[in-house]
Scaffold this active site. Sequence first.
Site, PDB file in Angstrom:
ATOM      1  N   GLY A  12       8.269 -11.959  -8.223  1.00 44.41           N
ATOM      2  CA  GLY A  12       9.466 -12.748  -7.506  1.00 44.41           C
ATOM      3  C   GLY A  12       8.894 -14.035  -6.894  1.00 44.41           C
ATOM      4  O   GLY A  12       9.452 -14.343  -5.689  1.00 44.41           O
ATOM      5  N   GLY A  16      12.693 -18.271  -2.984  1.00 43.14           N
ATOM      6  CA  GLY A  16      12.818 -17.675  -1.809  1.00 43.14           C
ATOM      7  C   GLY A  16      11.635 -17.015  -1.115  1.00 43.14           C
ATOM      8  O   GLY A  16      10.686 -17.778  -1.030  1.00 43.14           O
ATOM      9  N   GLY A  18       9.723 -14.824  -1.837  1.00 48.59           N
ATOM     10  CA  GLY A  18       8.302 -14.904  -2.496  1.00 48.59           C
ATOM     11  C   GLY A  18       7.521 -15.898  -2.839  1.00 48.59           C
ATOM     12  O   GLY A  18       6.365 -16.213  -2.882  1.00 48.59           O
ATOM     13  N   LYS A  19       8.430 -17.305  -2.885  1.00 52.17           N
ATOM     14  CA  LYS A  19       7.652 -18.633  -2.982  1.00 52.17           C
ATOM     15  C   LYS A  19       7.038 -18.995  -1.480  1.00 52.17           C
ATOM     16  O   LYS A  19       5.935 -19.506  -1.632  1.00 52.17           O
ATOM     17  CB  LYS A  19       8.801 -19.574  -3.059  1.00 52.17           C
ATOM     18  CG  LYS A  19       8.486 -21.141  -3.125  1.00 52.17           C
ATOM     19  CD  LYS A  19       9.514 -22.247  -3.417  1.00 52.17           C
ATOM     20  CE  LYS A  19       9.046 -23.503  -3.280  1.00 52.17           C
ATOM     21  NZ  LYS A  19      10.329 -24.351  -3.481  1.00 52.17           N
ATOM     22  N   CYS A  63       7.583 -12.695 -16.277  1.00 48.42           N
ATOM     23  CA  CYS A  63       7.287 -11.135 -16.177  1.00 48.42           C
ATOM     24  C   CYS A  63       8.441 -10.487 -15.534  1.00 48.42           C
ATOM     25  O   CYS A  63       8.720 -11.114 -14.364  1.00 48.42           O
ATOM     26  CB  CYS A  63       6.164 -10.837 -15.374  1.00 48.42           C
ATOM     27  SG  CYS A  63       5.634  -9.015 -15.147  1.00 48.42           S
ATOM     28  N   VAL A  65       9.794  -7.226 -13.755  1.00 42.50           N
ATOM     29  CA  VAL A  65       9.098  -5.985 -12.965  1.00 42.50           C
ATOM     30  C   VAL A  65       9.834  -4.658 -13.725  1.00 42.50           C
ATOM     31  O   VAL A  65       9.183  -3.635 -13.382  1.00 42.50           O
ATOM     32  CB  VAL A  65       9.181  -6.193 -11.411  1.00 42.50           C
ATOM     33  CG1 VAL A  65       8.568  -7.197 -11.162  1.00 42.50           C
ATOM     34  CG2 VAL A  65      10.586  -5.944 -10.959  1.00 42.50           C
ATOM     35  N   TYR A 151      21.643  -0.728  -2.485  1.00 37.05           N
ATOM     36  CA  TYR A 151      20.544  -1.500  -1.887  1.00 37.05           C
ATOM     37  C   TYR A 151      19.841  -0.989  -0.670  1.00 37.05           C
ATOM     38  O   TYR A 151      18.673  -1.000  -0.672  1.00 37.05           O
ATOM     39  CB  TYR A 151      21.091  -2.945  -1.555  1.00 37.05           C
ATOM     40  CG  TYR A 151      20.080  -4.064  -0.977  1.00 37.05           C
ATOM     41  CD1 TYR A 151      19.984  -4.258   0.213  1.00 37.05           C
ATOM     42  CD2 TYR A 151      19.530  -4.696  -1.930  1.00 37.05           C
ATOM     43  CE1 TYR A 151      18.924  -4.876   0.569  1.00 37.05           C
ATOM     44  CE2 TYR A 151      18.513  -5.661  -1.447  1.00 37.05           C
ATOM     45  CZ  TYR A 151      18.475  -5.728  -0.099  1.00 37.05           C
ATOM     46  OH  TYR A 151      17.414  -6.702   0.460  1.00 37.05           O
ATOM     47  N   THR A 188      18.430 -17.082   1.285  1.00 29.62           N
ATOM     48  CA  THR A 188      18.074 -17.525   0.030  1.00 29.62           C
ATOM     49  C   THR A 188      19.117 -16.985  -1.162  1.00 29.62           C
ATOM     50  O   THR A 188      20.107 -16.764  -0.792  1.00 29.62           O
ATOM     51  CB  THR A 188      16.870 -16.328  -0.437  1.00 29.62           C
ATOM     52  OG1 THR A 188      17.597 -15.070  -0.331  1.00 29.62           O
ATOM     53  CG2 THR A 188      15.773 -16.302   0.785  1.00 29.62           C
TER      54      THR A 188
HETATM   55  N1  LIG Z   1      17.375 -12.917   1.622  1.00 27.19           N
HETATM   56  C1  LIG Z   1      17.321 -11.892   2.614  1.00 27.19           C
HETATM   57  O1  LIG Z   1      18.095 -11.799   3.608  1.00 27.19           O
HETATM   58  C2  LIG Z   1      16.301 -10.674   2.494  1.00 27.19           C
HETATM   59  C3  LIG Z   1      15.909 -10.141   3.551  1.00 27.19           C
HETATM   60  C4  LIG Z   1      15.438  -8.826   3.559  1.00 27.19           C
HETATM   61  C5  LIG Z   1      14.757  -8.631   2.445  1.00 27.19           C
HETATM   62  N2  LIG Z   1      14.898  -9.293   1.381  1.00 27.19           N
HETATM   63  C6  LIG Z   1      14.240  -9.002  -0.121  1.00 27.19           C
HETATM   64  O2  LIG Z   1      13.138  -9.917  -0.316  1.00 27.19           O
HETATM   65  C7  LIG Z   1      12.853  -9.921  -1.727  1.00 27.19           C
HETATM   66  C8  LIG Z   1      13.003 -11.554  -2.321  1.00 27.19           C
HETATM   67  O3  LIG Z   1      14.244 -11.843  -1.889  1.00 27.19           O
HETATM   68  P1  LIG Z   1      14.766 -13.220  -1.751  1.00 27.19           P
HETATM   69  O4  LIG Z   1      16.048 -13.085  -0.734  1.00 27.19           O
HETATM   70  O5  LIG Z   1      13.851 -13.942  -1.914  1.00 27.19           O
HETATM   71  O6  LIG Z   1      15.610 -13.768  -3.116  1.00 27.19           O
HETATM   72  P2  LIG Z   1      15.828 -14.695  -4.060  1.00 27.19           P
HETATM   73  O7  LIG Z   1      16.934 -14.382  -5.223  1.00 27.19           O
HETATM   74  O8  LIG Z   1      15.560 -15.873  -3.493  1.00 27.19           O
HETATM   75  O9  LIG Z   1      14.438 -14.398  -4.975  1.00 27.19           O
HETATM   76  C9  LIG Z   1      14.006 -13.381  -5.700  1.00 27.19           C
HETATM   77  C10 LIG Z   1      13.012 -13.856  -6.727  1.00 27.19           C
HETATM   78  O10 LIG Z   1      12.632 -12.560  -7.607  1.00 27.19           O
HETATM   79  C11 LIG Z   1      13.085 -12.542  -8.910  1.00 27.19           C
HETATM   80  N3  LIG Z   1      13.447 -11.874  -9.792  1.00 27.19           N
HETATM   81  C12 LIG Z   1      14.508 -11.054  -9.603  1.00 27.19           C
HETATM   82  N4  LIG Z   1      14.492  -9.883 -10.423  1.00 27.19           N
HETATM   83  C13 LIG Z   1      13.217  -9.940 -10.991  1.00 27.19           C
HETATM   84  C14 LIG Z   1      12.480  -8.917 -12.007  1.00 27.19           C
HETATM   85  N5  LIG Z   1      13.353  -8.259 -12.557  1.00 27.19           N
HETATM   86  N6  LIG Z   1      11.289  -9.344 -12.392  1.00 27.19           N
HETATM   87  C15 LIG Z   1      10.679 -10.355 -11.748  1.00 27.19           C
HETATM   88  N7  LIG Z   1      11.144 -11.111 -10.895  1.00 27.19           N
HETATM   89  C16 LIG Z   1      12.618 -10.979 -10.417  1.00 27.19           C
HETATM   90  C17 LIG Z   1      14.024 -13.801  -8.966  1.00 27.19           C
HETATM   91  O11 LIG Z   1      13.792 -14.719 -10.255  1.00 27.19           O
HETATM   92  C18 LIG Z   1      13.662 -14.745  -7.709  1.00 27.19           C
HETATM   93  O12 LIG Z   1      12.645 -15.650  -8.095  1.00 27.19           O
HETATM   94  C19 LIG Z   1      13.889  -9.027  -2.449  1.00 27.19           C
HETATM   95  O13 LIG Z   1      12.996  -7.859  -2.340  1.00 27.19           O
HETATM   96  C20 LIG Z   1      14.889  -8.706  -1.319  1.00 27.19           C
HETATM   97  O14 LIG Z   1      15.644  -7.510  -1.366  1.00 27.19           O
HETATM   98  C21 LIG Z   1      15.682 -10.459   1.133  1.00 27.19           C
HETATM   99  C1  LIG Z   2      24.564  -8.126   2.899  1.00 23.42           C
HETATM  100  C2  LIG Z   2      22.944  -7.977   2.712  1.00 23.42           C
HETATM  101  C3  LIG Z   2      22.296  -9.256   2.534  1.00 23.42           C
HETATM  102  C4  LIG Z   2      20.817  -9.314   2.462  1.00 23.42           C
HETATM  103  C5  LIG Z   2      20.122  -8.095   2.462  1.00 23.42           C
HETATM  104  C6  LIG Z   2      18.704  -8.306   3.277  1.00 23.42           C
HETATM  105  O1  LIG Z   2      17.939  -7.125   2.788  1.00 23.42           O
HETATM  106  C7  LIG Z   2      19.169  -8.507   4.524  1.00 23.42           C
HETATM  107  C8  LIG Z   2      19.452  -7.362   5.266  1.00 23.42           C
HETATM  108  C9  LIG Z   2      19.420  -7.649   6.959  1.00 23.42           C
HETATM  109  C10 LIG Z   2      19.770  -7.025   7.990  1.00 23.42           C
HETATM  110  C11 LIG Z   2      20.121  -5.487   7.595  1.00 23.42           C
HETATM  111  C12 LIG Z   2      20.586  -4.854   8.614  1.00 23.42           C
HETATM  112  C13 LIG Z   2      20.800  -3.495   8.833  1.00 23.42           C
HETATM  113  C14 LIG Z   2      21.298  -2.965  10.099  1.00 23.42           C
HETATM  114  C15 LIG Z   2      21.517  -1.416  10.046  1.00 23.42           C
HETATM  115  O2  LIG Z   2      20.112  -1.065  10.536  1.00 23.42           O
HETATM  116  C16 LIG Z   2      22.688  -1.041  10.711  1.00 23.42           C
HETATM  117  O3  LIG Z   2      22.188  -1.173  12.235  1.00 23.42           O
HETATM  118  C17 LIG Z   2      23.778  -2.216  10.590  1.00 23.42           C
HETATM  119  C18 LIG Z   2      24.936  -1.353  10.806  1.00 23.42           C
HETATM  120  C19 LIG Z   2      25.967  -1.774  11.707  1.00 23.42           C
HETATM  121  C20 LIG Z   2      25.499  -3.014  12.750  1.00 23.42           C
HETATM  122  C21 LIG Z   2      26.663  -3.564  13.633  1.00 23.42           C
HETATM  123  C22 LIG Z   2      26.312  -3.241  15.037  1.00 23.42           C
HETATM  124  O4  LIG Z   2      25.205  -2.959  15.457  1.00 23.42           O
HETATM  125  O5  LIG Z   2      27.163  -3.773  15.828  1.00 23.42           O
END
Ligand SMILES: NC(=O)c1ccc[n+]([C@@H]2O[C@H](COP(=O)([O-])OP(=O)(O)OC[C@H]3O[C@@H](n4cnc5c(N)ncnc54)[C@H](O)[C@@H]3O)[C@@H](O)[C@H]2O)c1
Ligand SMILES: CC/C=C\C[C@H](O)/C=C/C=C\C=C\C=C\[C@@H](O)[C@@H](O)C/C=C\CCC(=O)O
Length: 257
Positions: A12, A16, A18-19, A63, A65, A151, A188
Site C-alpha cells: 500500500g 497515504g 504507505g507513501k 501487487c 496483497v 474494520y 487520507t
Molecule cells: N487514514 C486513517 O485514518 C488511518 C488510521 C489508522 C490506520 N489506518 C490504516 O493505514 C493503512 C493505510 O491506509 P491509508 O489511510 O493510507 O489509506 P489510502 O487509501 O490512502 O492508502 C491505501 C493504499 O493501499 C493500497 N491498497 C489497497 N488495497 C490493496 C491491496 N489489496 N493490495 C495492495 N495495495 C492495496 C491502495 O491502492 C493505497 O495506495 C491501512 O491499513 C489503514 O487501515 C488508516
Molecule cells: C471511521 C474510521 C476512519 C478511519 C479508520 C482509521 O483506522 C482511524 C481510526 C481512528 C480512531 C479510532 C478510534 C477508536 C476509538 C475506540 O477506542 C473507542 O474509544 C471509540 C468509541 C467511543 C469514543 C467516544 C468517546 O470516548 O467519547
Amino acid sequence: MALNGKIAVVTGAAMGIGKAITEILMQNGAKVALLDVNKTAGDSLKEALDKQYGQEKTMFLCCNVESEEQIKAAFQKTAETFGKIDILCNNAGMLNESTWEKTISINLVGVIRGTYLALEHMSKLSGGQGGVIINTASMAGLGPLPSCPVYTATKHGVVGFTRAMAAASTASGYGIRFNSLCPSFVQTDLFTTTKSNLGQFSNLADMTQLIIDKLGMLNMSEVAESVLELVTDETKNGEALLVMPKRKQYMTFPSII
Ligand SMILES: NC(=O)c1ccc[n+]([C@@H]2O[C@H](COP(=O)([O-])OP(=O)(O)OC[C@H]3O[C@@H](n4cnc5c(N)ncnc54)[C@H](O)[C@@H]3O)[C@@H](O)[C@H]2O)c1
Ligand SMILES: CC/C=C\C[C@H](O)/C=C/C=C\C=C\C=C\[C@@H](O)[C@@H](O)C/C=C\CCC(=O)O
C-alpha cells in the site's frame, strides 16, 4: 537499526500512510520496494522518487496483497534485485463495511500472508538475516469504532497477530521484531471515503464524527516518525504504538495467566 543499506518492502506504498512510510525510510537511507494494487499511483510515485533519490533506490511492483502468487513474486523480485529484505511494512488496507469480506481479506489475511511469505526471506531459520516487520493496525485495533465493526475486528486481529508473532519469533529465534502501528485519524483517501463505506452502520456516521472531533487529525509526518521509531529501536518487539495528535503511547496489555 540504522537504515543505510537496508532493504524495505512497503505494501500500500503508493498513497497515504504507505507513501509517507516509504519516504521516511528513504530519507534515512533505505532502499524500498513499493507494492501497491494501484499501478497509476505506484508508477507516479516511483517516477517522483527516481528524480529525488535515483532509479536504483526503489522498485515499484504492482501487487494485490489478496494474492499469494503476486505477493510471493514481489518478494522474490525484491530479494533478487536488492539482495535481501530487512524491513516489511504490511500497510495496505481498506475500510468498507458493505464489502466486509474484502476488508478482512486485505486488512487481516493480507497482513498474515505478507508476514508468512516474508519469513521465507527474513527469518534466520530459513537462511535470512532477521529484521523487523511493522503491521499497520489502527487505534481501532485497540478500541471499537461502532460504525465499522468489521474494520475494527481486522485491526484488533492485526494487533493480536503481531503480538503473537513477536512472541513466536523470540521463542523460535527468527531474529525478526514484530510491532503494530496504531494511528488515530489521518487525512487520507481511506479516511475521506469512510462515511460512504459504513454500509448498514451509516446511521452512526455522526457518532464517528464526534470521535473525530474529539481526537482530531494526525498529520502524516507524525505517523511516519512513529514507524521510523519502531523500525530503528531494536528494543521494540511485540509493541502496539498508539499514535494520536501531539502524543503517542506504547500500549500495555493485561497478562491473563
Ligand atoms: N487514514 C486513517 O485514518 C488511518 C488510521 C489508522 C490506520 N489506518 C490504516 O493505514 C493503512 C493505510 O491506509 P491509508 O489511510 O493510507 O489509506 P489510502 O487509501 O490512502 O492508502 C491505501 C493504499 O493501499 C493500497 N491498497 C489497497 N488495497 C490493496 C491491496 N489489496 N493490495 C495492495 N495495495 C492495496 C491502495 O491502492 C493505497 O495506495 C491501512 O491499513 C489503514 O487501515 C488508516
Ligand atoms: C471511521 C474510521 C476512519 C478511519 C479508520 C482509521 O483506522 C482511524 C481510526 C481512528 C480512531 C479510532 C478510534 C477508536 C476509538 C475506540 O477506542 C473507542 O474509544 C471509540 C468509541 C467511543 C469514543 C467516544 C468517546 O470516548 O467519547
